[in-house]
Design a protein around this motif. Sequence first.
Motif, PDB file in Angstrom:
ATOM      1  N   ALA A 217      56.574  42.454 -18.314  1.00 53.80           N
ATOM      2  CA  ALA A 217      55.183  42.381 -18.765  1.00 53.80           C
ATOM      3  C   ALA A 217      54.452  43.632 -18.320  1.00 53.80           C
ATOM      4  CB  ALA A 217      54.504  41.134 -18.191  1.00 53.80           C
ATOM      5  N   THR A 218      53.475  44.017 -19.106  1.00 56.87           N
ATOM      6  CA  THR A 218      52.705  45.225 -18.805  1.00 56.87           C
ATOM      7  C   THR A 218      51.246  44.864 -18.666  1.00 56.87           C
ATOM      8  OG1 THR A 218      54.245  46.520 -20.100  1.00 56.87           O
ATOM      9  CG2 THR A 218      52.132  47.545 -19.602  1.00 56.87           C
ATOM     10  N   SER A 219      50.615  45.441 -17.666  1.00 62.30           N
ATOM     11  CA  SER A 219      49.197  45.201 -17.468  1.00 62.30           C
ATOM     12  C   SER A 219      48.497  46.547 -17.459  1.00 62.30           C
ATOM     13  CB  SER A 219      48.991  44.480 -16.139  1.00 62.30           C
ATOM     14  OG  SER A 219      47.799  43.780 -16.146  1.00 62.30           O
ATOM     15  N   GLY A 220      47.303  46.584 -18.028  1.00 63.31           N
ATOM     16  CA  GLY A 220      46.602  47.859 -18.046  1.00 63.31           C
ATOM     17  C   GLY A 220      46.749  48.499 -19.406  1.00 63.31           C
ATOM     18  N   ASP A 221      45.939  49.458 -19.677  1.00 62.69           N
ATOM     19  CA  ASP A 221      45.958  50.092 -20.989  1.00 62.69           C
ATOM     20  C   ASP A 221      45.443  51.497 -20.822  1.00 62.69           C
ATOM     21  OD1 ASP A 221      44.910  48.979 -24.266  1.00 62.69           O
ATOM     22  OD2 ASP A 221      45.623  50.937 -23.573  1.00 62.69           O
ATOM     23  N   SER A 222      46.321  52.454 -21.075  1.00 61.52           N
ATOM     24  CA  SER A 222      45.923  53.841 -20.845  1.00 61.52           C
ATOM     25  C   SER A 222      44.854  54.305 -21.828  1.00 61.52           C
ATOM     26  CB  SER A 222      47.162  54.729 -20.938  1.00 61.52           C
ATOM     27  OG  SER A 222      47.877  54.403 -22.103  1.00 61.52           O
ATOM     28  N   ARG A 223      44.627  53.509 -22.889  1.00 59.77           N
ATOM     29  CA  ARG A 223      43.659  53.955 -23.886  1.00 59.77           C
ATOM     30  C   ARG A 223      42.254  53.433 -23.641  1.00 59.77           C
ATOM     31  NH1 ARG A 223      48.407  52.332 -27.653  1.00 59.77           N
ATOM     32  NH2 ARG A 223      47.839  50.437 -26.548  1.00 59.77           N
ATOM     33  N   ARG A 224      42.108  52.550 -22.668  1.00 58.92           N
ATOM     34  CA  ARG A 224      40.790  51.973 -22.449  1.00 58.92           C
ATOM     35  C   ARG A 224      40.209  52.506 -21.151  1.00 58.92           C
ATOM     36  NH1 ARG A 224      41.744  45.892 -22.452  1.00 58.92           N
ATOM     37  NH2 ARG A 224      39.513  45.798 -22.139  1.00 58.92           N
ATOM     38  N   PHE A 225      39.159  53.275 -21.295  1.00 57.09           N
ATOM     39  CA  PHE A 225      38.543  53.865 -20.098  1.00 57.09           C
ATOM     40  C   PHE A 225      37.177  54.408 -20.485  1.00 57.09           C
ATOM     41  CE2 PHE A 225      39.047  58.238 -21.473  1.00 57.09           C
ATOM     42  CZ  PHE A 225      40.136  58.177 -22.326  1.00 57.09           C
ATOM     43  N   LEU A 226      36.417  54.843 -19.499  1.00 63.56           N
ATOM     44  CA  LEU A 226      35.163  55.540 -19.749  1.00 63.56           C
ATOM     45  C   LEU A 226      35.223  56.881 -19.031  1.00 63.56           C
ATOM     46  CD1 LEU A 226      32.475  52.726 -19.288  1.00 63.56           C
ATOM     47  CD2 LEU A 226      33.226  53.770 -21.424  1.00 63.56           C
ATOM     48  N   LEU A 227      34.640  57.874 -19.631  1.00 58.82           N
ATOM     49  CA  LEU A 227      34.683  59.199 -19.026  1.00 58.82           C
ATOM     50  C   LEU A 227      33.262  59.734 -18.935  1.00 58.82           C
ATOM     51  CD1 LEU A 227      36.814  61.160 -18.017  1.00 58.82           C
ATOM     52  CD2 LEU A 227      36.874  62.182 -20.285  1.00 58.82           C
ATOM     53  N   VAL A 254      56.193  45.430 -15.012  1.00 58.62           N
ATOM     54  CA  VAL A 254      57.012  44.791 -13.990  1.00 58.62           C
ATOM     55  C   VAL A 254      58.078  43.916 -14.652  1.00 58.62           C
ATOM     56  CG1 VAL A 254      56.992  43.069 -12.119  1.00 58.62           C
ATOM     57  CG2 VAL A 254      55.165  44.762 -12.276  1.00 58.62           C
ATOM     58  N   ALA A 255      59.276  43.880 -14.052  1.00 59.48           N
ATOM     59  CA  ALA A 255      60.326  42.977 -14.516  1.00 59.48           C
ATOM     60  C   ALA A 255      60.488  41.869 -13.480  1.00 59.48           C
ATOM     61  CB  ALA A 255      61.636  43.728 -14.694  1.00 59.48           C
ATOM     62  N   ALA A 256      60.485  40.624 -13.943  1.00 55.18           N
ATOM     63  CA  ALA A 256      60.638  39.484 -13.030  1.00 55.18           C
ATOM     64  C   ALA A 256      61.362  38.365 -13.770  1.00 55.18           C
ATOM     65  CB  ALA A 256      59.272  39.011 -12.543  1.00 55.18           C
ATOM     66  N   ALA A 257      61.541  37.244 -13.119  1.00 53.54           N
ATOM     67  CA  ALA A 257      62.284  36.152 -13.755  1.00 53.54           C
ATOM     68  C   ALA A 257      61.513  35.561 -14.928  1.00 53.54           C
ATOM     69  CB  ALA A 257      62.589  35.072 -12.731  1.00 53.54           C
ATOM     70  N   ARG A 258      60.217  35.398 -14.782  1.00 52.42           N
ATOM     71  CA  ARG A 258      59.419  34.810 -15.858  1.00 52.42           C
ATOM     72  C   ARG A 258      58.277  35.726 -16.212  1.00 52.42           C
ATOM     73  NH1 ARG A 258      61.265  29.536 -16.316  1.00 52.42           N
ATOM     74  NH2 ARG A 258      62.212  28.798 -14.397  1.00 52.42           N
TER      75      ARG A 258
END
Lengths: 292, 71, 425
Positions: A217-227, A254-258
């Motif tokens: 699963a992936t958390s976060g988004d490199s495209r969402r930010f304020l500058l 991260v890789a995990a069991a679930r």
Amino acid sequence: MAGETRLTRTSDGWLGRFTAMASPCEVQLRDVSRSTAEQVLKRVAAEAWRVEQRFSRYRDDNIVAALQRANGEWLAVDEEFERLLAYADTCWQLSGGRFDVTSGVLRRVWRFDGSDRVPSADQVATLLPLIGWDRVERRPGQIRLPAGMELDLGGIGKEYAVDRALLLAREHTDADLLLNFGGDLVADGKTPWQIGIENLQQNGVAGQIPLARGAVATSGDSRRFLLRDGKRYSHILDPRTGWPVQGGPHSVTVAAARCTEAGMLATLALLQGAGAEPFLRAQGVRYWCLWE
Amino acid sequence: MRVLTLLGCLLLVSGCQNLGVNPWEREVLAREAMIPGVADGLDDAFDDHIYFSKEGSSGGRGFGGGGCGCN
Amino acid sequence: MQLKKRYQPGPVSTSLALATCALLGVPAMAEEADKWQVDGSMLLYSETDRVSAIEPVIKASRTFKNESKLDLKLTVDSLTGSSHNGAAVTNGPQTFTSPSGNKVYQINAGDVPLDDSFLDTRVALSGQYSWLLNRTLRATSGINFSNEYDFFSVGANAGLNWDLNQRNTTLSFLLGLESDTIEPVGGVPEALSLQPDQLRTDSSESRTVTDVLLGWTQVMNRRWIMQLNYNLSLASGYMTDPYKVVTLTDGAGTALESESLGGVDIGIGDAQIFEQRPDSRTRHALYWENRYSRENDDVIAIGYRFMTDDWGINSHTLDMKYRWQLDRGWFLQPHVRYYIQSEADFWYESMTAPEYTTVLASNDYASGDYRLGKLTDLTVGLKVGRELPSGRKWDARLEFMQQSGDTDAADVSAVIGQVGYRFYW
């Protein structure tokens, strides 16, 4: 809530596709008949839509919406919702308060559209009294949110749907399965699947890992930010201050069991800011961080 | 007398509300070596049988495994 | 002490894994949920100059998707050797009949009288099934059978386990019923009669045992769990050992002659009377166990049991184990067990003729079985084993037991050896 599902044949099985939770979702199976593949696809899609309908904050006909309208009254919740609340409580405890499902109100002042519209300190401060999991009261089968507070299960929902869908798919077949809801995925079978990891860059191309059983699963988004004024504001907000977490990676995989577990570890890592990598190393899980 | 003992036990148990851990803190307790009756399960069964036939006492840990003609 | 392996889970990920299982409503050990867990083990027991036993056991367990559990166990127990027949150590030779009554044997002066023809193979089978009544209440029930050539036992049990305080407290209630049938070789001897007379009555006797267990298991903190059990056991029926005798002596260490008391003469020192135990026994046992895990995964286990019954026997048992956790699944576990018991009200090392007359007249109880006399046992041992990936494991233990009491008959040393292996099928 229903939608369309499409089934196509692959070299060693079937690929089913549908859209749920604003993401493209896929189900891949190996060595099954068309009818089994259809059954599994329908079951998985139904579960994804069910979870979306029940827990999305964008709807006005579910328990989340009812809570917003409850205006400080006790509301009855079912067993599944209770378990999600218990899970949210666990995560709040494990993160020392950084993961907080009541922090959704912050999106009223923070809109991460790449612009420079950063809210003022006053605007953020006004919302802080409406944030705090410790302000939520729970009794068996019931919950009470102080008036003005809301619950946002977006940080758990998609990954939970993936794990639930796998459990249900298993009632129909023992075949090798891969469920992928917009990048949050789980694999279960004997022969590994090749999984593309966005954050695993090799010469600018997303790297791949073999996965037979487990979740990513992936958390976060490199495209969402304020500058603004040369300073980058990440979209990961610390509910204790109302301001973005500083110094951390843009996204974590991260890789995990679930899937639920993998997603939560990724989220918790992001909330650590600069301490994301030490945190992940200490947990002994496979991870990939994107800093750029 | 028996009612008093039962009452005492219930009070003791209800007083134990403060003891214990949250469900996510049970990883140490979940190990087989930490579960009474399971940790050395087969050893215990053998020992119970040996000492039942070599001594005048038995019981305490549980029962159900069949008697033998040895005592 | 342990080297940190790659991907050894940290505290947050472990807790999260458990929480995720709770969220999804799946058992934490889902990996092994579809297989039988098979435990095979063998016990080798050998006393110096006395009984030896070999006991293979095979146990199969399975947890089903609805979290119900089935345990099946088969035990074969083969004994050979000689054991104490209850008689006293005397200044002169003594003569006894064999259990069947067909043969006669003599023992020398000063020797512990042992009955040599002790051969027995026992087969026992048991099954236990437990299931959830609701999220905090688990029911259990089982049956067991045991059979040897002179003894048959059948039993059943049922119970409830109730989880409270977020499963930190578990209250247990168990009820067991057992019915034993004893068919001594040669028939049931008439209690308190002279052995040479070979007075045998019915060919079989029986008894029933009712057990009640009240248990309280309490999680004290993350590393410490405690269990307290109270066990009440009510037995009624034939409790006498049909093969054991009490020696009649002159009070100065010489066995009397059976013919001097009106009995048949089969040899020197043959005034041995068959024992008689009460036909009921009420036992109370209190068992307290503590398990504590140290930071390095070592486990300390201490158990104490106090038992008292209406035969006058009180006993204390202290059982201590330290599990020393090593790298890569290896472990060492030293073990010490200390036991002390007081004698039964009706225990006699030997009996004089006047005492015999009184006991006979009131049909009182008498036994010379050293296991009902004052006893002190000390067992010291070491277990070594290894937990392998995929849940398999093997272990082996070697222990030394020393028994002693008021008489030479109680001086028993034994070696206990055991090997075991667990796999999934």
